[in-house]
Design a protein around this motif. Structure first.
Motif, PDB file in Angstrom:
ATOM      1  N   CYS A 160       0.767  -1.244  -0.019  1.00  0.00           N
ATOM      2  CA  CYS A 160      -0.185   0.085  -0.093  1.00  0.00           C
ATOM      3  C   CYS A 160       0.845   1.388   0.060  1.00  0.00           C
ATOM      4  O   CYS A 160       0.415   2.336  -0.629  1.00  0.00           O
ATOM      5  CB  CYS A 160      -1.017   0.216   1.339  1.00  0.00           C
ATOM      6  N   CYS A 208       0.325   4.268  -2.954  1.00  0.00           N
ATOM      7  CA  CYS A 208       0.160   5.674  -2.558  1.00  0.00           C
ATOM      8  C   CYS A 208       1.042   6.719  -3.054  1.00  0.00           C
ATOM      9  O   CYS A 208       2.187   6.390  -2.742  1.00  0.00           O
ATOM     10  CB  CYS A 208      -0.228   5.630  -0.821  1.00  0.00           C
ATOM     11  N   THR A 246      -8.263  13.950   0.295  1.00  0.00           N
ATOM     12  CA  THR A 246      -8.098  12.643  -0.326  1.00  0.00           C
ATOM     13  C   THR A 246      -8.894  11.529   0.292  1.00  0.00           C
ATOM     14  O   THR A 246      -9.377  10.513  -0.359  1.00  0.00           O
ATOM     15  CB  THR A 246      -6.449  12.139  -0.043  1.00  0.00           C
ATOM     16  N   GLY A 247      -9.200  11.773   1.756  1.00  0.00           N
ATOM     17  CA  GLY A 247     -10.216  10.663   2.315  1.00  0.00           C
ATOM     18  C   GLY A 247     -11.557  10.736   1.710  1.00  0.00           C
ATOM     19  O   GLY A 247     -12.516  10.048   1.873  1.00  0.00           O
ATOM     20  N   CYS A 279     -10.168  10.640  -3.175  1.00  0.00           N
ATOM     21  CA  CYS A 279      -8.957   9.855  -3.996  1.00  0.00           C
ATOM     22  C   CYS A 279      -9.506   8.728  -4.352  1.00  0.00           C
ATOM     23  O   CYS A 279     -10.482   7.952  -3.958  1.00  0.00           O
ATOM     24  CB  CYS A 279      -7.949   9.575  -2.835  1.00  0.00           C
ATOM     25  N   ALA A 292      -8.215   5.968  -4.174  1.00  0.00           N
ATOM     26  CA  ALA A 292      -7.456   4.839  -3.462  1.00  0.00           C
ATOM     27  C   ALA A 292      -6.678   4.010  -4.326  1.00  0.00           C
ATOM     28  O   ALA A 292      -7.017   2.911  -4.062  1.00  0.00           O
ATOM     29  CB  ALA A 292      -8.496   4.132  -2.660  1.00  0.00           C
ATOM     30  N   CYS A 309      -3.699   3.076  -3.132  1.00  0.00           N
ATOM     31  CA  CYS A 309      -3.410   2.328  -1.981  1.00  0.00           C
ATOM     32  C   CYS A 309      -4.216   0.912  -1.834  1.00  0.00           C
ATOM     33  O   CYS A 309      -3.600  -0.083  -1.298  1.00  0.00           O
ATOM     34  CB  CYS A 309      -3.376   2.983  -0.965  1.00  0.00           C
ATOM     35  N   GLU A 310      -5.421   1.008  -1.683  1.00  0.00           N
ATOM     36  CA  GLU A 310      -6.335  -0.131  -1.779  1.00  0.00           C
ATOM     37  C   GLU A 310      -6.206  -1.198  -2.786  1.00  0.00           C
ATOM     38  O   GLU A 310      -6.370  -2.407  -2.599  1.00  0.00           O
ATOM     39  CB  GLU A 310      -7.681   0.417  -1.570  1.00  0.00           C
ATOM     40  N   CYS A 368      -3.284  -3.236  -1.857  1.00  0.00           N
ATOM     41  CA  CYS A 368      -3.392  -3.955  -0.395  1.00  0.00           C
ATOM     42  C   CYS A 368      -3.380  -5.266  -0.427  1.00  0.00           C
ATOM     43  O   CYS A 368      -3.923  -5.972  -1.356  1.00  0.00           O
ATOM     44  CB  CYS A 368      -4.653  -3.528   0.302  1.00  0.00           C
ATOM     45  N   ILE A 386      -8.928   1.667   3.355  1.00  0.00           N
ATOM     46  CA  ILE A 386      -7.788   2.911   3.673  1.00  0.00           C
ATOM     47  C   ILE A 386      -8.511   4.212   3.808  1.00  0.00           C
ATOM     48  O   ILE A 386      -7.962   4.871   4.710  1.00  0.00           O
ATOM     49  CB  ILE A 386      -6.556   2.450   2.918  1.00  0.00           C
ATOM     50  N   GLU A 387      -9.037   4.530   2.561  1.00  0.00           N
ATOM     51  CA  GLU A 387      -9.475   5.934   2.540  1.00  0.00           C
ATOM     52  C   GLU A 387     -10.558   6.393   3.342  1.00  0.00           C
ATOM     53  O   GLU A 387     -10.297   7.419   3.924  1.00  0.00           O
ATOM     54  CB  GLU A 387     -10.154   5.953   0.904  1.00  0.00           C
ATOM     55  N   GLU A 397      -8.568   6.905   6.479  1.00  0.00           N
ATOM     56  CA  GLU A 397      -7.872   8.233   6.414  1.00  0.00           C
ATOM     57  C   GLU A 397      -8.795   9.434   6.726  1.00  0.00           C
ATOM     58  O   GLU A 397      -8.416  10.305   7.678  1.00  0.00           O
ATOM     59  CB  GLU A 397      -7.261   8.280   5.158  1.00  0.00           C
TER      60      GLU A 397
END
Length: 493
Positions: A54, A58, A93-94, A97, A99, A101-102, A105, A116-117, A120
């Motif tokens: 992740c 990101c 970003t929360g 975004c 995401a 990163c997800e 994961c 994650i989002e 955050e």
């Protein structure tokens, strides 16, 4: 991790949304927050995976497993400290975004990834509620003055970091309020503007000066800005939209998506505008372009009371799941259904718009389209299309919004006066990792440099450019680098 078996015990859950019928009545955000127990469970799903991909997913290098662990332990001070060390604006970003990163994961290999989002977003909202979000500028200043041109996410991030380094920062914005794309590009139902205003207040307390209604190259000569500052960061975004120059483009009712969205945002904030009013009430709407901007046009059209909404994409329909050509942990180009799509739209793939058709008064009445078939290469990528014989037809509509992306920044004005170099795509030429242009003291960041991209990438660019400016001014920089994971390890372990 706080609960090593959490990923086995709890399924991915997202906060509740307001019902469609209710949220279409206004432009308010409609995604709720987790109850405390659910938030604890969702943070517990973060596994002790050993190598947290992740981080690389990101663009900011957020230290995700560590802040998830802090959330699980309800240590909000630590969670906020970890998150804010890499991300200036988690409240943005929360909310908006996509995401990546997800997508990276490790849990996502065979289960739904960690949320994650949303975690955050919860960290920053708790931090605000507990008065943890405070100015960070030092009392002792460097005496250096930096101008940031553009107050979008890249410009805001650069300004925040430079103020943190002790420099005097002035942000120039040609619109009436700061925020750039966040303010006048993203609808309020995704990002209410008090969220921006709350952050701007913190930045002003840090000593950052925002000069709005000021266009560099028009209201102030660009060379004057360079002359009166020790460094300048160009962060004006990629603002020239991609056009569709087919027959009938001149008919009334064909608009660029951003003109439509900006106008509605101004309307919601009770801000006046001087150009022709664009509304979809009682109209048949076609949105050309399948990305997030097109989706925003769908949601806005439905809230204005459109009779029907269609969204066209010339590309093939994406698959529902990853294919062999989209291996984990790369970002997958899969079918994306947004909250705006859930609110009502007919989506079409593999359809090409050939002509806009108007009536005797010059008003749009329909579009002429044809289906297309794509030739696919060995990697599963579409490479060229051909029209399907006999598929040409007319589709009635009175409003068309062109949401096909953006080409490059505006050259007239600041860029032209400064004579900055451009790359082959007509973006400002400034090498990644250096961010300096061919003009002395002038740097570039965000979409203006890298081309149309994500808000999270803009924030990353602004942070990195600020660090390079700090090095340029002071000979070194103590600002956080993108390699935040190693820095975190040195500080906390």
């Amino acid at each position: 991790m706080g609960k090593p078996t959490g990923f086995q015990e709890f399924n991915r859950e997202l906060p509740q949304k307001a019902p469609v019928a209710e949220r279409l009545k206004n432009y308010n955000e409609f995604v709720g927050l987790y109850p405390e127990e659910k938030l604890n469970q969702q943070s517990a799903r973060c596994m002790n995976c050993g190598i947290p991909f992740c981080h690389s997913g990101c663009p900011l290098g957020n230290v995700i497993p560590e802040f998830n662990d802090a959330v699980y332990r309800k240590n909000w001070g630590e969670a906020y400290q970890i998150l804010s060390s890499t991300n200036n604006f988690p409240e943005f970003t929360g909310r908006i975004c996509p995401a990546p990163c997800e997508s990276a994961c490790v849990l996502g290999i065979n289960k739904p990834p960690v949320a994650i989002e949303e975690i955050e977003k919860h960290i920053i909202e708790v931090a605000y509620s507990k008065n943890m979000v405070k100015p960070t500028a030092p009392l002792i200043k460097t005496g250096k003055k930096v101008a940031v041109v553009g107050s979008g996410p890249a410009g805001m991030a650069a300004a925040a970091q430079l103020a943190k380094a002790g420099h005097k920062v002035t942000v120039f914005e040609r619109d009436d309020r700061p925020g750039g794309l966040l303010r006048y590009g993203i609808p309020d139902f995704k990002l209410e503007k008090w969220v921006i205003d709350r952050r701007i207040q913190i930045m002003e307390e840090d000593g950052i000066l925002f000069k709005c209604n000021t266009e560099i190259g028009k209201d102030i000569a660009a060379d004057e800005v360079v002359r009166t500052h020790d460094a300048v960061i160009l962060a004006g975004g990629s603002t020239i939209p991609r056009n569709l120059p087919i027959p009938g483009r001149e008919f009334k009712g064909v608009h660029f998506a951003m003109d439509f969205l900006k106008q509605q945002n101004k309307r919601v904030s009770n801000t006046t505008f001087e150009w022709e009013e664009i509304t979809t009430t009682g109209k048949d709407v076609v949105v050309i372009g399948g990305g997030d901007t097109g989706s925003d046009c769908v949601g806005t059209s439905n809230r204005q009371g459109a009779s029907s909404v269609k969204q066209f994409e010339v590309m093939v329909q994406p698959p529902e799941q990853r294919t062999a050509n989209m291996p984990w942990p790369t970002y997958p180009m899969v079918m994306k259904t947004t909250s705006s799509h859930e609110e009502g739209v007919d989506r079409f793939w593999g359809i090409n718009t050939k002509e806009f058709l108007g009536d005797e008064n010059g008003e749009l009445r329909a579009i002429k389209v044809a289906d297309v078939s794509w030739e696919i290469d060995v990697m599963g990528r579409p490479i060229k299309f051909a029209e399907v014989e006999g598929s040409e037809r007319e589709i009635a509509c009175q409003r068309v919004f062109l949401a096909m992306g953006f080409l490059n920044p505006q050259f007239e004005g600041a860029l032209e006066q400064l004579k900055v170099g451009l790359d082959e795509r007509k973006n400002v030429k400034a090498k990644e990792g250096v961010y300096r242009t061919n003009v002395s003291k002038v740097f570039a960041a965000g979409d203006m440099r890298r081309g149309q991209s994500l808000v999270v990438w803009a924030i990353s660019e602004g942070r990195e450019a600020a660090r390079k400016v700090d090095e340029f001014l002071m000979g070194h920089s103590n600002l956080e680098s993108k390699d935040a994971v190693n820095q975190f390890d040195q500080v906390f372990y």
